[in-house]
Design an enzyme around this catalytic site. Structure first.
Site, PDB file in Angstrom:
ATOM      1  N   ASP A 113       0.844  -1.202   0.000  1.00  0.00           N
ATOM      2  CA  ASP A 113       0.000   0.000   0.000  1.00  0.00           C
ATOM      3  C   ASP A 113       0.877   1.248   0.000  1.00  0.00           C
ATOM      4  OD1 ASP A 113      -2.006  -1.793   0.565  1.00  0.00           O
ATOM      5  OD2 ASP A 113      -2.082  -1.265   2.696  1.00  0.00           O
TER       6      ASP A 113
HETATM    7  N1  URA Z   1      -1.214  -5.888   4.026  1.00  0.00           N
HETATM    8  C1  URA Z   1      -1.652  -4.623   4.026  1.00  0.00           C
HETATM    9  O1  URA Z   1      -2.648  -4.310   4.670  1.00  0.00           O
HETATM   10  N2  URA Z   1      -0.958  -3.711   3.323  1.00  0.00           N
HETATM   11  C2  URA Z   1       0.154  -3.992   2.629  1.00  0.00           C
HETATM   12  O2  URA Z   1       0.754  -3.107   2.007  1.00  0.00           O
HETATM   13  C3  URA Z   1       0.587  -5.323   2.628  1.00  0.00           C
HETATM   14  C4  URA Z   1      -0.105  -6.259   3.330  1.00  0.00           C
END
Ligand code: URA
Length: 244
Positions: A113
């Site tokens: 993310d």
């Molecule tokens: N889980 C999440 O919530 N975000 C990420 O970037 C990776 C795994």
């Protein structure tokens, strides 16, 4: 004995983002391409393409970029997006500008993310990409999560159960492993890569992830001295650690 693949110099360099075939032909005529210490004037010449080629070829006085088959380990900074086309800062902007023109293209292996930092791999090797993200391989991804509220002690069993069903999913999560670091910090290892998975897992326990950082992929760890935004090419041995 396996035959060493060869390529025309203009085709090879243009696939690596050095310019159009015409531009490369001009560069060669002007003496900007050196192969084995000699000027290579004819860009239609075929040369062997092997991983150690960069040590033999120079373009405008600099070693040739790595040929296809590269694996890049990046410490992804917060605020950058794993996308080729969204607005704003993209992880690809960290790499040399020329690499945006490479064919095959460099892509992230899975995504983090925008507000997640840490270990991110990028590659132009489609087979490797699929092997890492394939659910059949069960590659373990380990995240350090800092939480808004103290853990209540039930999370480890719930995550390990294989029964946790996240909102809007139609299949329970595979068992995941929780290591508690402190009341509000934990390491969580998952083998799947569902959308916002770690944040949603803690949300399912009534908590909220305030900071998320990926530390490991299989047995491959982010080096302690690699700062956000720094990256390096992985060797074959380092790449193999992903599957251990
Ligand atoms: N889980 C999440 O919530 N975000 C990420 O970037 C990776 C795994």
């Amino acid at each position: 004995m396996a035959k060493i693949p060869t390529s025309r110099v203009d085709k090879l360099l243009s696939s690596m983002g050095y310019g159009s075939r015409n531009e490369i032909a001009r560069m060669a005529r002007a003496g900007g391409i050196i192969l084995d210490s000699a000027e290579l004037r004819d860009a239609t010449q075929r040369i062997p393409v092997t991983p150690d080629l960069p040590t033999h070829m120079e373009i405008d006085g600099k070693a040739l970029d790595p040929v296809a088959g590269m694996v890049i380990l990046l410490n992804k900074p917060l605020g950058m997006t794993c996308s080729h086309k969204e607005d704003g800062a993209l992880v690809y902007d960290i790499l040399p500008e020329r690499w945006k023109q490479r064919k095959p293209a460099i892509s992230t292996i899975g995504r983090l993310d925008k507000q997640t930092s840490g270990l991110l791999l990028l590659t132009d090797d489609g087979d490797l990409l699929h092997r890492v993200i394939s659910p059949k391989r069960h590659v373990k991804k380990t995240y350090r999560a800092k939480l808004a509220r103290p853990l209540d002690g039930t999370e480890g069993d719930l995550f390990a159960s294989g029964h946790l069903m996240l909102e809007r999913d139609n299949k329970p999560l595979a068992p995941a492993e929780l290591d508690v670091v402190s009341e509000t910090e934990a390491l969580l290892s998952v083998t799947e890569g569902r959308y916002h998975q770690v944040r949603r897992m803690f949300a399912a326990t009534g908590n909220h992830v305030e900071e998320l950082h990926r530390e490991r992929l299989g047995d491959l760890s982010l080096p302690d001295d690699m700062l956000p935004g720094q990256w390096k090419l992985l060797t074959e041995e380092e790449t193999a650690l992903i599957f251990q």
